[in-house]
Design a protein around this motif. Structure first.
Motif, PDB file in Angstrom:
ATOM      1  N   ALA A 137     -34.374 -13.016  13.378  1.00  0.00           N
ATOM      2  CA  ALA A 137     -33.316 -12.007  13.438  1.00  0.00           C
ATOM      3  C   ALA A 137     -32.158 -12.653  14.176  1.00  0.00           C
ATOM      4  O   ALA A 137     -31.986 -12.438  15.365  1.00  0.00           O
ATOM      5  N   PRO A 138     -31.361 -13.458  13.463  1.00  0.00           N
ATOM      6  CA  PRO A 138     -30.310 -14.237  14.132  1.00  0.00           C
ATOM      7  C   PRO A 138     -29.377 -13.354  14.939  1.00  0.00           C
ATOM      8  O   PRO A 138     -28.859 -12.364  14.433  1.00  0.00           O
ATOM      9  N   GLY A 139     -29.210 -13.705  16.190  1.00  0.00           N
ATOM     10  CA  GLY A 139     -28.273 -12.997  17.044  1.00  0.00           C
ATOM     11  C   GLY A 139     -28.720 -11.617  17.486  1.00  0.00           C
ATOM     12  O   GLY A 139     -28.042 -10.971  18.264  1.00  0.00           O
ATOM     13  N   ALA A 140     -29.855 -11.141  16.985  1.00  0.00           N
ATOM     14  CA  ALA A 140     -30.237  -9.758  17.281  1.00  0.00           C
ATOM     15  C   ALA A 140     -31.089  -9.679  18.542  1.00  0.00           C
ATOM     16  O   ALA A 140     -31.829 -10.595  18.863  1.00  0.00           O
ATOM     17  N   ARG A 141     -30.961  -8.568  19.223  1.00  0.00           N
ATOM     18  CA  ARG A 141     -31.791  -8.329  20.403  1.00  0.00           C
ATOM     19  C   ARG A 141     -32.971  -7.433  20.061  1.00  0.00           C
ATOM     20  O   ARG A 141     -33.725  -7.022  20.919  1.00  0.00           O
ATOM     21  N   ALA A 161     -13.270  -3.755  14.851  1.00  0.00           N
ATOM     22  CA  ALA A 161     -13.464  -4.133  16.256  1.00  0.00           C
ATOM     23  C   ALA A 161     -14.377  -5.350  16.361  1.00  0.00           C
ATOM     24  O   ALA A 161     -14.107  -6.281  17.131  1.00  0.00           O
ATOM     25  N   ALA A 162     -15.465  -5.367  15.577  1.00  0.00           N
ATOM     26  CA  ALA A 162     -16.408  -6.491  15.630  1.00  0.00           C
ATOM     27  C   ALA A 162     -15.702  -7.784  15.244  1.00  0.00           C
ATOM     28  O   ALA A 162     -15.911  -8.832  15.862  1.00  0.00           O
ATOM     29  N   ALA A 163     -14.839  -7.713  14.222  1.00  0.00           N
ATOM     30  CA  ALA A 163     -14.142  -8.919  13.784  1.00  0.00           C
ATOM     31  C   ALA A 163     -13.079  -9.335  14.805  1.00  0.00           C
ATOM     32  O   ALA A 163     -12.941 -10.519  15.121  1.00  0.00           O
ATOM     33  N   LEU A 164     -12.353  -8.365  15.355  1.00  0.00           N
ATOM     34  CA  LEU A 164     -11.331  -8.694  16.353  1.00  0.00           C
ATOM     35  C   LEU A 164     -11.951  -9.350  17.579  1.00  0.00           C
ATOM     36  O   LEU A 164     -11.326 -10.155  18.255  1.00  0.00           O
ATOM     37  N   LEU A 165     -13.211  -9.017  17.865  1.00  0.00           N
ATOM     38  CA  LEU A 165     -13.897  -9.610  19.014  1.00  0.00           C
ATOM     39  C   LEU A 165     -14.652 -10.883  18.627  1.00  0.00           C
ATOM     40  O   LEU A 165     -15.343 -11.475  19.454  1.00  0.00           O
ATOM     41  N   GLY A 166     -14.544 -11.272  17.365  1.00  0.00           N
ATOM     42  CA  GLY A 166     -15.206 -12.504  16.923  1.00  0.00           C
ATOM     43  C   GLY A 166     -16.716 -12.364  16.785  1.00  0.00           C
ATOM     44  O   GLY A 166     -17.438 -13.355  16.723  1.00  0.00           O
ATOM     45  N   LEU A 167     -17.221 -11.119  16.750  1.00  0.00           N
ATOM     46  CA  LEU A 167     -18.676 -10.914  16.690  1.00  0.00           C
ATOM     47  C   LEU A 167     -19.199 -11.003  15.262  1.00  0.00           C
ATOM     48  O   LEU A 167     -20.357 -11.341  15.043  1.00  0.00           O
ATOM     49  N   THR A 170     -23.766  -3.480  13.435  1.00  0.00           N
ATOM     50  CA  THR A 170     -24.961  -3.869  14.176  1.00  0.00           C
ATOM     51  C   THR A 170     -24.616  -4.919  15.230  1.00  0.00           C
ATOM     52  O   THR A 170     -25.068  -4.834  16.375  1.00  0.00           O
ATOM     53  N   ALA A 171     -23.784  -5.889  14.834  1.00  0.00           N
ATOM     54  CA  ALA A 171     -23.391  -6.943  15.779  1.00  0.00           C
ATOM     55  C   ALA A 171     -22.666  -6.341  16.981  1.00  0.00           C
ATOM     56  O   ALA A 171     -22.920  -6.709  18.132  1.00  0.00           O
ATOM     57  N   LEU A 172     -21.789  -5.391  16.707  1.00  0.00           N
ATOM     58  CA  LEU A 172     -21.041  -4.734  17.782  1.00  0.00           C
ATOM     59  C   LEU A 172     -21.998  -3.951  18.691  1.00  0.00           C
ATOM     60  O   LEU A 172     -21.941  -4.044  19.912  1.00  0.00           O
ATOM     61  N   ALA A 173     -22.900  -3.189  18.058  1.00  0.00           N
ATOM     62  CA  ALA A 173     -23.842  -2.369  18.818  1.00  0.00           C
ATOM     63  C   ALA A 173     -24.752  -3.246  19.674  1.00  0.00           C
ATOM     64  O   ALA A 173     -25.006  -2.947  20.844  1.00  0.00           O
ATOM     65  N   GLU A 174     -25.221  -4.349  19.098  1.00  0.00           N
ATOM     66  CA  GLU A 174     -26.117  -5.238  19.838  1.00  0.00           C
ATOM     67  C   GLU A 174     -25.395  -5.863  21.023  1.00  0.00           C
ATOM     68  O   GLU A 174     -25.958  -5.980  22.107  1.00  0.00           O
ATOM     69  N   ALA A 175     -24.126  -6.246  20.790  1.00  0.00           N
ATOM     70  CA  ALA A 175     -23.356  -6.861  21.879  1.00  0.00           C
ATOM     71  C   ALA A 175     -23.185  -5.874  23.027  1.00  0.00           C
ATOM     72  O   ALA A 175     -23.256  -6.240  24.194  1.00  0.00           O
ATOM     73  N   LEU A 233      -7.616 -11.280  24.493  1.00  0.00           N
ATOM     74  CA  LEU A 233      -6.693 -12.363  24.836  1.00  0.00           C
ATOM     75  C   LEU A 233      -6.744 -12.690  26.330  1.00  0.00           C
ATOM     76  O   LEU A 233      -6.492 -13.812  26.734  1.00  0.00           O
ATOM     77  N   ASN A 234      -7.115 -11.675  27.132  1.00  0.00           N
ATOM     78  CA  ASN A 234      -7.200 -11.895  28.582  1.00  0.00           C
ATOM     79  C   ASN A 234      -8.562 -12.416  29.013  1.00  0.00           C
ATOM     80  O   ASN A 234      -8.854 -12.486  30.197  1.00  0.00           O
ATOM     81  N   GLY A 235      -9.418 -12.723  28.059  1.00  0.00           N
ATOM     82  CA  GLY A 235     -10.701 -13.326  28.403  1.00  0.00           C
ATOM     83  C   GLY A 235     -11.777 -12.347  28.827  1.00  0.00           C
ATOM     84  O   GLY A 235     -12.802 -12.755  29.370  1.00  0.00           O
ATOM     85  N   VAL A 236     -11.562 -11.053  28.605  1.00  0.00           N
ATOM     86  CA  VAL A 236     -12.642 -10.087  28.872  1.00  0.00           C
ATOM     87  C   VAL A 236     -13.789 -10.402  27.914  1.00  0.00           C
ATOM     88  O   VAL A 236     -13.562 -10.616  26.723  1.00  0.00           O
ATOM     89  N   PRO A 237     -15.040 -10.465  28.404  1.00  0.00           N
ATOM     90  CA  PRO A 237     -16.148 -10.805  27.511  1.00  0.00           C
ATOM     91  C   PRO A 237     -16.267  -9.806  26.353  1.00  0.00           C
ATOM     92  O   PRO A 237     -16.061  -8.601  26.537  1.00  0.00           O
ATOM     93  N   ALA A 238     -16.598 -10.342  25.181  1.00  0.00           N
ATOM     94  CA  ALA A 238     -16.686  -9.502  23.982  1.00  0.00           C
ATOM     95  C   ALA A 238     -17.647  -8.317  24.157  1.00  0.00           C
ATOM     96  O   ALA A 238     -17.335  -7.206  23.709  1.00  0.00           O
TER      97      ALA A 238
END
Ligand code: ZN
Ligand code: ZN
Ligand code: FE
Length: 759
Positions: free
Chosen positions: A298-302, A611-617, A629-634, A667-672
């Protein structure tokens, strides 16, 4: 002094047929020295018993306290009758047709007694993969017609041996009237076909050899085929993914036992109960951070979807392979229904599987594994199928008396249809994608079968008015009165119906895209309505989808679209190129500005995609719900102090201020993950606030949550607690999936209510 004899007639309703209820009554009544009889009736089970009043009371009490594991009692009605001098207690045969109205029970996982027999070298069923009894085994998947008796099942091909015959006819035996009863002498057989052709020896060592060699094996199971390989072998898992063209979507696994599950995942009491229940679904669990598992699962999944061996065959497979974990994913080509016959599977899965483990018990009704997750303390369906189908769900009727039978045709993806008759909703097994011929054929076949089981013909048909839906075209071709039901109204009605709510309520319906009343794509909806009508109170703002469907597969396009709306043209271009280097961002911006092939959509799923794409997730989605799912997992486990800003303008819940804040954070480096959590909370807050306003305006206290986005546990909990803190009652779908797998229930109920006048 003679003991006064009393006679009672007890009528028991609920799931009491095909679950060993009559032999159970026989044993209890005989032990209590009662005289009389027990038999099946169209409504359930009837007992007439005569004896001392104390013994009768004891019988009544034990019906509830000691009922067989698969029985579910709805009610026990007792009528006292004059004593009649009844004979010794007996089980009366099914009178012709008496059982026809009673439906087949769902398939039930291997019970502890059968499990012990399969593992006991001295037992005659030692190592036998088709062992079952009254408490467990195949049911729905083997039934061709009713009444549910062996000749009407796919076990008809296996005449009982003398030992099995004796067990079948002995009321004291655990296998009394167990229709699929079988043993190594008389029952189905398994065999293995590897690269070298059919294996002439034992299937178990051949299977073990294939798994240990990293091969992918297609295994015929209960309701269809699985593709299996060693879960600990990264190369085998990668091979399976590549051949199934499924690069990222998590693969389900089967764990040997609960101890094995605990090795890899966190397990709450509710999750353990669900895993070990007779339905034995796949349960989505939080995986341990230190779990020794290959990333390929499950790549990237928690999370990890886990199930326990639910047939003796599965138990024996795990034992043979000497592993505690096997990948067990649906044996189909992506988007197609499960393979059913040995020949079909060998043809369809020829370039996916290296080997085949087959058996000769035919599958009458294909049925995928069910998938659930414990969300907010209780099970939530992701997919309702094996182990739950065809258990009915009681739904409110529009008026007393007889009603026509209603069909809900369901959605285009994750389809399941629904028949409502006599105040009960029968949701079909998971049918799947309807835009392929195979899916439509499966739909027709399953509909014909369920209609025959219930002895009904749909008279009113609820369907989704989406002009492009193949399922709706199919529904319109069926005879009956057709009733279009707007997609999100159907979601709302499904939740209201399962909770028995007939009064108006507010709905927060969050999903991907559904056809709206105005022809645009809806999906971020605040609705007010009931089982007949519905109106749109508010909705998330619209985002153009550059390239339409293509934007759904490529969330970065939707993200560019959000940038185009949130910023001045120059700034949008600068940001789009900075955030999505190497992508044709400029061209996509142009499409949005010129409204070129960019249908507007307001689905919550699309905002989460952006949002997921803007955060690079997640820039590209390889399966439905990938970006969400990527957004929720993050965001899992994070509790942001406050949402991003948003505002309501008229009916529109504008999330563009949140987009600007999220981009600034990135852009300010806040973690995704922190930004993801905050965006999610924004969606929750905006929709809950609007819903609370709508409830106040409409003077109602209830808010129903629906739509596939509510598969996200954090979002569901946030919305639920925001609404409760405002004193509102929250209805959560618990009987059917919140997503399109539960849509048909709402369609059927709305069609029925609309087309039935209130008396
Ligand atoms: Zn059993
Ligand atoms: Zn036998
Ligand atoms: Fe939907």
């Amino acid at each position: 002094m003679a003991v006064t004899v009393t006679r009672w007639r007890l009528q028991i309703t609920g799931t009491v047929q095909g679950v060993g209820f009559r032999p159970f009554v026989y044993r209890v009544a005989t032990a209590l020295g009662l005289r009389g009889c027990v038999w099946n009736s169209p409504a359930g089970v009837v007992i007439e018993a005569e004896g001392p009043a104390g013994a009768l009371a004891e019988l009544r009490q034990r019906l509830e306290s000691d009922a067989p594991p698969l029985a579910r009692l709805a009610a026990i009605d007792v009528v006292e009758l004059p004593p009649a001098g009844l004979g010794p207690f007996c089980i009366a045969g099914s009178q012709g047709g008496a059982e026809r109205a009673a439906l087949v029970p769902p398939d039930a996982a291997l019970c502890p007694e059968c499990r012990a027999e399969v593992l006991a070298p001295e037992d005659r069923r030692y190592g036998y993969p088709f062992t079952n009894c009254t408490h467990c085994g195949p049911r729905f998947t083997i039934v061709r017609a009713l009444p549910y008796d062996r000749p009407q099942t796919t076990m008809a091909a296996f005449p009982l041996c003398p030992d099995c015959t004796r067990e079948y006819h002995d009321p004291r035996d655990r296998r009394f009237h167990a229709q699929p009863v079988a043993c190594p002498r008389c029952g189905p057989r398994a065999w293995f076909i590897g690269a070298g052709g059919t294996c002439t020896g034992e299937w178990a060592p051949a299977f073990a050899g294939a798994i240990q060699a990293g091969q992918v094996v297609a295994v015929r199971g209960l309701g269809g085929f699985h593709l299996t390989c060693a879960a600990h072998d990264p190369e085998a898992v990668a091979r399976l993914r590549q051949r199934k063209r499924r690069p990222d979507k998590p693969l389900a696994v089967m764990a040997r036992d609960l101890a094995a599950v605990r090795r890899y995942c966190h397990l709450s009491a509710a999750e353990e109960a669900l895993l070990a229940s007779p339905a034995a679904p796949v349960v989505v669990l939080q995986r341990r951070a230190d779990a020794p598992l290959p990333a390929e699962l499950a790549p990237g999944a928690r999370t990890l979807g886990v199930m326990l061996p639910y047939t003796p065959l599965h138990l024996l497979l795990l034992a043979a392979a000497g592993t505690d974990l096997l990948v067990m994913t649906s044996g189909n080509r992506s988007g197609l229904p499960l393979a059913r016959d040995n020949e079909d599977a060998m043809a369809e899965l020829a370039d996916v599987a290296d080997a085949f483990l087959l058996h000769d018990r035919e599958i009458a009704n294909r049925c995928d594994d069910s998938v659930l997750r414990v969300v907010d303390g209780a099970p939530l369906f992701y997919r309702r199928s094996r182990g739950y189908v065809p258990v009915p769900i009681p739904v409110p009727a529009p008026a007393p008396g007889h009603h026509p039978t209603a069909l809900g045709a369901g959605g285009e993806m994750k389809n399941a249809f629904c028949l409502v008759t006599g105040g009960q909703a029968f949701l079909s097994q998971h049918i799947g994608e309807m835009d392929v011929r195979e899916g439509q054929a499966f739909f027709r076949e399953a509909l014909a079968r369920l209609s025959r089981f219930l002895e009904v013909t749909p008279e009113v048909i609820g369907y989704d008015p989406h002009p492009g839906y193949q399922v709706s075209r199919l529904a319109l071709g069926l005879p009956g009165t057709h009733c279009p039901v707007q997609h999100h109204h159907a979601h709302l009605a499904a939740v209201l119906a399962e909770h028995g709510v007939v009064e108006p309520a507010v709905g927060i319906i969050l999903d991907g895209t559904g056809y709206g009343d105005d022809g645009t794509l809806w999906g971020g909806e605040i609705l007010a309505g009931d089982l007949r009508t519905c109106r749109r109170v508010a909705h998330l703002g619209y985002l153009p989808l550059p390239g339409g469907e293509r934007a759904i597969r490529q969330p970065w396009r939707t993200a560019v679209s959000a940038l185009a709306l949130a910023y001045a043209p120059d700034e949008a271009e600068r940001l789009a190129e900075a955030l999505f280097p190497g992508r044709p961002a400029r061209a996509v911006l142009g499409m949005v500005r010129e409204r070129l092939n960019s249908p507007p959509a307001c689905g919550a799923g699309r905002w989460l995609d952006a949002a997921a794409a803007l955060l690079g997730l997640c820039l590209d989605s390889t399966y439905e719900g990938h970006a969400a799912t990527a957004l929720a997992e993050a965001a899992t486990g994070l509790a942001p102090a406050a949402p991003y800003p948003w505002r309501q303008e008229g009916k529109t819940l504008d999330l563009l201020p949140a987009v600007r804040a999220l981009v600034a954070d990135r852009l300010n480096g806040v973690p995704a993950p922190a930004a993801a959590a905050r965006f999610q909370l924004t969606v929750a807050t905006a929709t809950a606030t609007a819903a609370a306003g709508a409830a106040a305006a409409a003077g109602c206290q209830r808010v129903a949550l629906g739509g596939g986005v509510f598969q996200n546990p954090d979002l569901l909990v946030q919305v639920r607690s925001l609404l409760q803190s405002r004193g509102l009652q929250v209805l959560i779908p618990r009987q059917v999936p919140p997503g399109d797998g539960g849509l048909a229930l709402g369609q059927a109920v709305v069609a029925l209510w609309r087309l039935t006048p209130t008396r």
